[in-house]
Write a protein that holds these residues in place. Structure first.
Motif, PDB file in Angstrom:
ATOM      1  N   GLU A   2       0.836  -1.200   0.000  1.00 19.48           N
ATOM      2  CA  GLU A   2       0.000   0.000   0.000  1.00 19.48           C
ATOM      3  C   GLU A   2       0.866   1.243   0.000  1.00 19.48           C
ATOM      4  OE1 GLU A   2      -3.992   1.396   2.457  1.00 19.48           O
ATOM      5  OE2 GLU A   2      -2.341   0.470   3.563  1.00 19.48           O
ATOM      6  N   THR A   3       0.449   2.294  -0.705  1.00 15.56           N
ATOM      7  CA  THR A   3       1.186   3.544  -0.674  1.00 15.56           C
ATOM      8  C   THR A   3       0.884   4.299   0.612  1.00 15.56           C
ATOM      9  OG1 THR A   3      -0.519   4.895  -1.753  1.00 15.56           O
ATOM     10  CG2 THR A   3       1.043   3.712  -3.194  1.00 15.56           C
ATOM     11  N   VAL A   4       1.800   5.186   0.994  1.00  8.51           N
ATOM     12  CA  VAL A   4       1.597   6.000   2.191  1.00  8.51           C
ATOM     13  C   VAL A   4       0.369   6.890   2.027  1.00  8.51           C
ATOM     14  CG1 VAL A   4       2.595   7.865   3.580  1.00  8.51           C
ATOM     15  CG2 VAL A   4       4.017   5.933   2.893  1.00  8.51           C
ATOM     16  N   LEU A   5       0.169   7.425   0.832  1.00 10.90           N
ATOM     17  CA  LEU A   5      -0.995   8.279   0.588  1.00 10.90           C
ATOM     18  C   LEU A   5      -2.292   7.516   0.814  1.00 10.90           C
ATOM     19  CD1 LEU A   5      -1.986  11.084  -0.441  1.00 10.90           C
ATOM     20  CD2 LEU A   5      -2.067  10.062  -2.723  1.00 10.90           C
ATOM     21  N   ASP A   6      -2.389   6.314   0.258  1.00  6.00           N
ATOM     22  CA  ASP A   6      -3.605   5.515   0.431  1.00  6.00           C
ATOM     23  C   ASP A   6      -3.806   5.137   1.889  1.00  6.00           C
ATOM     24  OD1 ASP A   6      -4.202   5.668  -2.246  1.00  6.00           O
ATOM     25  OD2 ASP A   6      -3.371   3.698  -2.745  1.00  6.00           O
ATOM     26  N   ALA A   7      -2.709   4.780   2.580  1.00  6.42           N
ATOM     27  CA  ALA A   7      -2.818   4.412   3.986  1.00  6.42           C
ATOM     28  C   ALA A   7      -3.290   5.596   4.826  1.00  6.42           C
ATOM     29  CB  ALA A   7      -1.479   3.898   4.496  1.00  6.42           C
TER      30      ALA A   7
END
Length: 342
Positions: A23-28
């Motif tokens: 998962e990307t940091v933005l999505d998380a």
């Protein structure tokens, strides 16, 4: 598998989120209801640019040079929409937490102990209601019961425990000091917000010099707890300075760290000329064992403003430019800790 990601915002607030594998940091962050800056989420605009201060991650190749250059990547810059962590990470977000629709986390705890460990220092122990993630060296704001005022105190305990401890200066007539010494009882409820601050232990890649003044020892106790748990293969030297003999606290804990943390050493210094202590003066008078390495050293400094200013002046006069220099000034009369990182 998931990873703990510390998001450090430019107003000093730190929020921890869980990031799933792949998962990307933005999505998380969005999944955790934190709206990080973003326009495209495709690696094109560069709006979500930040920097990673520690941890492992992949960026892939789905972003354009205009959004993130090779030079910026070499400096540790990232795009949160492209960053996929493969370990716990610390990410700096160049925006205020309020602009990301978040803020300081609030949590409660129960007062466990108040110990007057010297005429000028108080040890406060709190049992938190929940796990409180923080970086060793950070602080929280604790609301003074019966008032709307808060005071900022660095954790002296290691992250990962609900048993929190704080080393607090006993200020005559001080709002928190008066409550702790005169009214506090085991079982009292406390409200805490945080964690806060950019003064925290970075990965140890070179010799470390720690300089503590008075109750500015507190964040270093948390850092040393972390080093004891994780190990350290670099020399770490602490110089702990106080004004009077009565101000010297925590020495037994430092002796335990010296016995249990490989490569750690410390010395204590008392400024008063009337002291019977073998080392008198200021921390800058006792730098002979400091691992300065011609500047190849990470320096951490926490103490009252005059001490911090004096140490900064010492390094300028000596012409020493440390690889990194992190310092924090504190004043017991204000509600928040003033921080600087150089």
């Amino acid at each position: 598998m998931s990873y703990n990601i510390a998001l450090n915002f430019e107003d000093g607030v730190t929020r921890f989120i869980s990031c799933n594998e792949g998962e990307t940091v933005l999505d998380a962050a969005y999944r955790n209801q934190i709206n990080l800056p973003m326009d495209c989420s495709d690696g094109v605009c560069g709006t979500c640019k930040g920097s990673c201060h520690q941890g492992n991650f992949e960026l892939g190749d789905e972003y354009i040079d205009e959004a993130l250059t090779d030079e910026e990547v070499a400096e540790g810059k990232i795009l949160t929409c492209q960053m996929i962590p493969s370990s716990d990470c610390v990410v700096q977000i160049p925006a205020a937490s309020t602009l990301c629709k978040t803020g300081q986390a609030e949590f409660g705890g129960t007062l466990a102990e108040v110990n007057l460990i010297s005429p000028t220092a108080i040890e406060l122990k709190v049992n938190a209601d929940q796990d409180i993630p923080f970086l060793p060296g950070q602080y929280v704001n604790i609301k003074v019961p019966g008032s709307e005022e808060s005071r900022a105190y660095s954790f002296s305990s290691r992250p990962g425990s609900r048993e929190l401890s704080f080393l607090i200066r006993n200020v005559p007539g001080g709002l928190m000091s008066s409550w702790l010494v005169g009214q506090a009882l085991a079982g009292d409820r406390l409200s805490l917000t945080g964690p806060m601050g950019v003064f925290y232990l970075r990965p140890v890649a070179r010799p470390v010099l720690m300089l503590a003044g008075g109750t500015g020892l507190a964040p270093f106790l948390a850092m040393l707890e972390e080093l004891r748990a994780k190990g350290c293969d670099q020399p770490v030297h602490l110089i702990y300075g106080v004004t009077n003999d009565d101000d010297l606290v925590g020495v037994e804990a430092l002796e335990r760290f010296a016995a249990e943390v490989e490569h750690f050493s410390f010395k204590t210094v008392v400024a008063s000329p009337d002291s019977a202590h073998p080392r008198k003066g200021y921390v800058t008078n006792h730098m002979e064992d400091a691992p300065l390495q011609h500047g190849e050293v990470d320096v951490y400094l926490c103490g009252p403003p005059p001490m911090v200013d004096a140490v900064l002046g010492y390094f300028r006069e000596q012409g020493i430019q440390p690889t990194s220099f992190h310092y924090e000034k504190f004043s017991p009369s204000v509600a928040a800790v003033a921080e600087q990182v150089a």
